[in-house]
Design an enzyme around this catalytic site. Sequence first.
Site, PDB file in Angstrom:
ATOM      1  N   ARG A   1      20.542  -0.023  30.942  1.00 18.89           N
ATOM      2  CA  ARG A   1      20.993  -1.371  31.308  1.00 18.89           C
ATOM      3  C   ARG A   1      20.065  -2.406  30.669  1.00 18.89           C
ATOM      4  O   ARG A   1      18.883  -2.493  31.004  1.00 18.89           O
ATOM      5  CB  ARG A   1      20.998  -1.519  32.832  1.00 18.89           C
ATOM      6  CG  ARG A   1      21.518  -2.865  33.317  1.00 18.89           C
ATOM      7  CD  ARG A   1      21.628  -2.843  34.838  1.00 18.89           C
ATOM      8  NE  ARG A   1      22.192  -4.083  35.336  1.00 18.89           N
ATOM      9  CZ  ARG A   1      21.459  -5.113  35.785  1.00 18.89           C
ATOM     10  NH1 ARG A   1      20.139  -5.031  35.768  1.00 18.89           N
ATOM     11  NH2 ARG A   1      22.047  -6.196  36.246  1.00 18.89           N
TER      12      ARG A   1
ATOM     13  N   ASN B   1       3.446   1.651  34.746  1.00 20.09           N
ATOM     14  CA  ASN B   1       4.595   2.534  34.577  1.00 20.09           C
ATOM     15  C   ASN B   1       4.194   3.950  34.960  1.00 20.09           C
ATOM     16  O   ASN B   1       3.108   4.403  34.612  1.00 20.09           O
ATOM     17  CB  ASN B   1       5.072   2.500  33.117  1.00 20.09           C
ATOM     18  CG  ASN B   1       6.126   3.554  32.835  1.00 20.09           C
ATOM     19  OD1 ASN B   1       5.831   4.597  32.275  1.00 20.09           O
ATOM     20  ND2 ASN B   1       7.351   3.271  33.211  1.00 20.09           N
TER      21      ASN B   1
ATOM     22  N   HIS C   1       4.619 -11.587  35.186  1.00 17.26           N
ATOM     23  CA  HIS C   1       4.173 -12.725  34.395  1.00 17.26           C
ATOM     24  C   HIS C   1       3.901 -13.905  35.336  1.00 17.26           C
ATOM     25  O   HIS C   1       4.823 -14.637  35.710  1.00 17.26           O
ATOM     26  CB  HIS C   1       5.240 -13.144  33.381  1.00 17.26           C
ATOM     27  CG  HIS C   1       5.506 -12.139  32.307  1.00 17.26           C
ATOM     28  ND1 HIS C   1       4.612 -11.910  31.273  1.00 17.26           N
ATOM     29  CD2 HIS C   1       6.568 -11.323  32.080  1.00 17.26           C
ATOM     30  CE1 HIS C   1       5.110 -10.983  30.464  1.00 17.26           C
ATOM     31  NE2 HIS C   1       6.286 -10.610  30.935  1.00 17.26           N
TER      32      HIS C   1
ATOM     33  N   SER D   1       8.799   1.174  36.586  1.00 19.54           N
ATOM     34  CA  SER D   1       8.151   0.341  35.579  1.00 19.54           C
ATOM     35  C   SER D   1       8.093  -1.084  36.084  1.00 19.54           C
ATOM     36  O   SER D   1       9.091  -1.608  36.595  1.00 19.54           O
ATOM     37  CB  SER D   1       8.925   0.405  34.262  1.00 19.54           C
ATOM     38  OG  SER D   1       8.299  -0.400  33.277  1.00 19.54           O
TER      39      SER D   1
ATOM     40  N   HIS E   1       1.068  -4.784  33.556  1.00 20.70           N
ATOM     41  CA  HIS E   1       2.133  -3.788  33.377  1.00 20.70           C
ATOM     42  C   HIS E   1       1.684  -2.474  34.006  1.00 20.70           C
ATOM     43  O   HIS E   1       0.506  -2.110  33.936  1.00 20.70           O
ATOM     44  CB  HIS E   1       2.403  -3.581  31.884  1.00 20.70           C
ATOM     45  CG  HIS E   1       3.057  -2.268  31.558  1.00 20.70           C
ATOM     46  ND1 HIS E   1       2.357  -1.176  31.074  1.00 20.70           N
ATOM     47  CD2 HIS E   1       4.338  -1.869  31.657  1.00 20.70           C
ATOM     48  CE1 HIS E   1       3.187  -0.171  30.882  1.00 20.70           C
ATOM     49  NE2 HIS E   1       4.391  -0.552  31.230  1.00 20.70           N
TER      50      HIS E   1
END
Length: 300
Positions: A260, A108, A96, A92, A106
């Site tokens: 995490r 994924n 920015h 993923s 983005h």
Amino acid sequence: MNVDIEGVQEYFLALQQRIVAALEALDGNAFRTDSWQRPEGGGGTTRMIEDGALFERGGVNFSRVQGSALPASASAGRPQLAGRRYDALGVSLVLHPRNPYCPTVHMNVRCFVAAQAGAQAIWWFGGGMDLTPCYGFEDDARHFHATCRRALEGFGADCHARYKRWCDEYFHLKHRAEPRGVGGIFFDDLAEPDFDTCFALVRSVGDHFLAAYQPIAERRRNTVYGERERAFQCLRRGRYVEFNLVHDRGTLFGLQSGGRTESILMSLPPLAAWRYDWKPEPGSPEEKLYTDFLKPRDWV
């Protein structure tokens, strides 16, 4: 049924490395490497950049996590699988850029396997990529969507149309009644016709990411901007934060599965802003984003 989960992991790790190498060359600065382990099972490697020459913040993550019970966010489309053991892995990324004229992006790709004693393992793939500009450019949107369409060639005549529509519907802020950006492609629960075909589609999506985004970043990275553009960028980034924390299934899966936190929330921008009842000035470039770009549209 041949479920080659190790082959999927090998491809995902190589994809992460290939994308990071290209982004390091584009930015001119190295990504930080942060590997981690998860007590219940699995772990991952976060590749992160902050305060780069091009990217104000960006991350390219690989993770593979196992657990004893599939979280609700992952079994929403398959309620009969709730509570099964799972093995989930994917790459993923969110980038920015600092320059407001250079869009956020983005991508994924992911694979899930749900298992239960005495039953056949059930697997599926998901993924996609989407573009989120602050200032829209038609040639950028056309290029991005054309590359997404090429990624899906050979997987069905209506594949791109379906996954584009799914992206438009998914990356939509329901509480704002507005799209997050100009879309791209999105798919989930992909398990037909067979593992090899689905894996090939996922590889094609991953392999087309750099071709979709890199020319746009190179074209916009040196555009002159000022405080006005920067302020608008922060407002639009606020919308990005809202979507990821309220609606995004990947973020919810990570948090619900005890992942995490630093790696899960790397998708958030370093700076964002909210202003009460803000409206763009009529006839302004900011208004043009809303009137011309933040609406589902056939770009190719």
